[in-house]
Scaffold this motif. Structure first.
Motif, PDB file in Angstrom:
ATOM      1  N   TRP A   9      50.321  -6.119  12.485  1.00  0.00           N
ATOM      2  CA  TRP A   9      51.468  -6.855  11.958  1.00  0.00           C
ATOM      3  C   TRP A   9      51.079  -8.227  11.422  1.00  0.00           C
ATOM      4  O   TRP A   9      51.816  -8.814  10.628  1.00  0.00           O
ATOM      5  CB  TRP A   9      52.554  -6.964  13.027  1.00  0.00           C
ATOM      6  N   GLU A  12      51.230  -8.805   7.636  1.00  0.00           N
ATOM      7  CA  GLU A  12      52.504  -9.060   6.952  1.00  0.00           C
ATOM      8  C   GLU A  12      53.049 -10.460   7.216  1.00  0.00           C
ATOM      9  O   GLU A  12      54.077 -10.829   6.658  1.00  0.00           O
ATOM     10  CB  GLU A  12      53.544  -8.020   7.374  1.00  0.00           C
ATOM     11  N   LEU A  26      58.713  -7.627   2.024  1.00  0.00           N
ATOM     12  CA  LEU A  26      58.510  -6.840   3.242  1.00  0.00           C
ATOM     13  C   LEU A  26      59.295  -7.423   4.413  1.00  0.00           C
ATOM     14  O   LEU A  26      59.836  -6.683   5.234  1.00  0.00           O
ATOM     15  CB  LEU A  26      57.025  -6.785   3.599  1.00  0.00           C
ATOM     16  N   GLN A  27      59.381  -8.748   4.483  1.00  0.00           N
ATOM     17  CA  GLN A  27      60.146  -9.398   5.549  1.00  0.00           C
ATOM     18  C   GLN A  27      61.620  -8.988   5.474  1.00  0.00           C
ATOM     19  O   GLN A  27      62.243  -8.689   6.495  1.00  0.00           O
ATOM     20  CB  GLN A  27      60.010 -10.916   5.438  1.00  0.00           C
ATOM     21  N   ARG A  30      61.865  -5.360   6.683  1.00  0.00           N
ATOM     22  CA  ARG A  30      61.738  -5.280   8.144  1.00  0.00           C
ATOM     23  C   ARG A  30      62.996  -5.832   8.829  1.00  0.00           C
ATOM     24  O   ARG A  30      63.438  -5.306   9.852  1.00  0.00           O
ATOM     25  CB  ARG A  30      60.506  -6.029   8.634  1.00  0.00           C
ATOM     26  N   SER A  31      63.587  -6.892   8.285  1.00  0.00           N
ATOM     27  CA  SER A  31      64.821  -7.450   8.850  1.00  0.00           C
ATOM     28  C   SER A  31      65.947  -6.428   8.798  1.00  0.00           C
ATOM     29  O   SER A  31      66.715  -6.280   9.749  1.00  0.00           O
ATOM     30  CB  SER A  31      65.246  -8.711   8.100  1.00  0.00           C
ATOM     31  N   GLN A  33      65.601  -3.160   8.736  1.00  0.00           N
ATOM     32  CA  GLN A  33      65.289  -2.098   9.692  1.00  0.00           C
ATOM     33  C   GLN A  33      65.636  -2.519  11.113  1.00  0.00           C
ATOM     34  O   GLN A  33      66.188  -1.731  11.880  1.00  0.00           O
ATOM     35  CB  GLN A  33      63.816  -1.714   9.582  1.00  0.00           C
ATOM     36  N   ARG A  34      65.323  -3.769  11.484  1.00  0.00           N
ATOM     37  CA  ARG A  34      65.676  -4.257  12.826  1.00  0.00           C
ATOM     38  C   ARG A  34      67.192  -4.327  12.990  1.00  0.00           C
ATOM     39  O   ARG A  34      67.727  -3.945  14.029  1.00  0.00           O
ATOM     40  CB  ARG A  34      65.063  -5.637  13.073  1.00  0.00           C
ATOM     41  N   ASP A  72      55.038   2.163   7.512  1.00  0.00           N
ATOM     42  CA  ASP A  72      54.574   1.602   8.772  1.00  0.00           C
ATOM     43  C   ASP A  72      54.075   0.167   8.559  1.00  0.00           C
ATOM     44  O   ASP A  72      53.895  -0.279   7.429  1.00  0.00           O
ATOM     45  CB  ASP A  72      53.468   2.471   9.367  1.00  0.00           C
ATOM     46  N   GLY A  73      53.829  -0.519   9.649  1.00  0.00           N
ATOM     47  CA  GLY A  73      53.451  -1.929   9.608  1.00  0.00           C
ATOM     48  C   GLY A  73      52.066  -2.188   9.047  1.00  0.00           C
ATOM     49  O   GLY A  73      51.242  -1.282   8.916  1.00  0.00           O
TER      50      GLY A  73
END
Length: 168
Positions: A9, A12, A26-27, A30-31, A33-34, A72-73
């Protein structure tokens, strides 16, 4: 050697003071997805914020990487302009994708599965239900329409696996 199974990780992470639009995109992804894993009204608010940031950074980057992508990360996209990824394509951990890459549908049924730690050169196209093995390299402007084994280098149109070492 970089892992093909465990996401790094740190790849990223945004470094303060640097202009890194790919990492910002990407941030936002990912935000989202969380936030999708959350519950209630906060989930909705966090999702909406992530969608706005995703739209902004998608426009800045000129990239089409959907929020529901299966990535994936540890992904690196140092030059994100023109990257197009089908939302149902699968990308493993610690991959590197350069500009103008398309990962999507083709004549072969299904969508690409890219295993971990694959480097994809500028302008490459990976199309249809193909599998690109871990630790492989896809050359610039290659068109991948057949499976690529692990630890291989594929170049050309259509892409062919090169054996032996490549010298510069």
């Amino acid at each position: 050697m970089i892992s093909s199974t465990e996401a790094d990780w740190k790849r990223e992470q945004i470094i303060s003071g640097r202009y890194e639009p790919g990492k910002k995109l990407l941030q936002a992804l990912r935000s989202y997805q969380r936030a999708s894993a959350g519950k209630g009204i906060l989930k909705m608010l966090h999702q909406k914020k992530a969608v706005l940031f995703h739209r902004f950074w998608s426009a800045v980057c000129g990239a089409d990487i959907p929020l529901n992508s299966r990535i994936d990360g540890g992904l690196l996209i140092p030059h994100p302009n023109g990257i197009v990824i089908h939302p149902e394509a699968k990308i493993g951990p610690n991959c590197l994708i350069f500009q103008q890459v398309t990962i999507g549908a083709g004549t072969r049924p299904g969508l690409p599965v890219i295993e971990g730690h694959v480097d994809i050169g500028a302008g490459a196209k990976i199309l249809g239900g193909v599998r690109v093995g871990a630790h492989s390299k896809i050359g610039a402007n290659a068109v991948v329409i057949q499976d690529i084994p692990p630890n291989a280098t594929a170049v050309g149109i259509p892409a062919k696996v090169k054996t032996g070492t490549l010298s510069g």
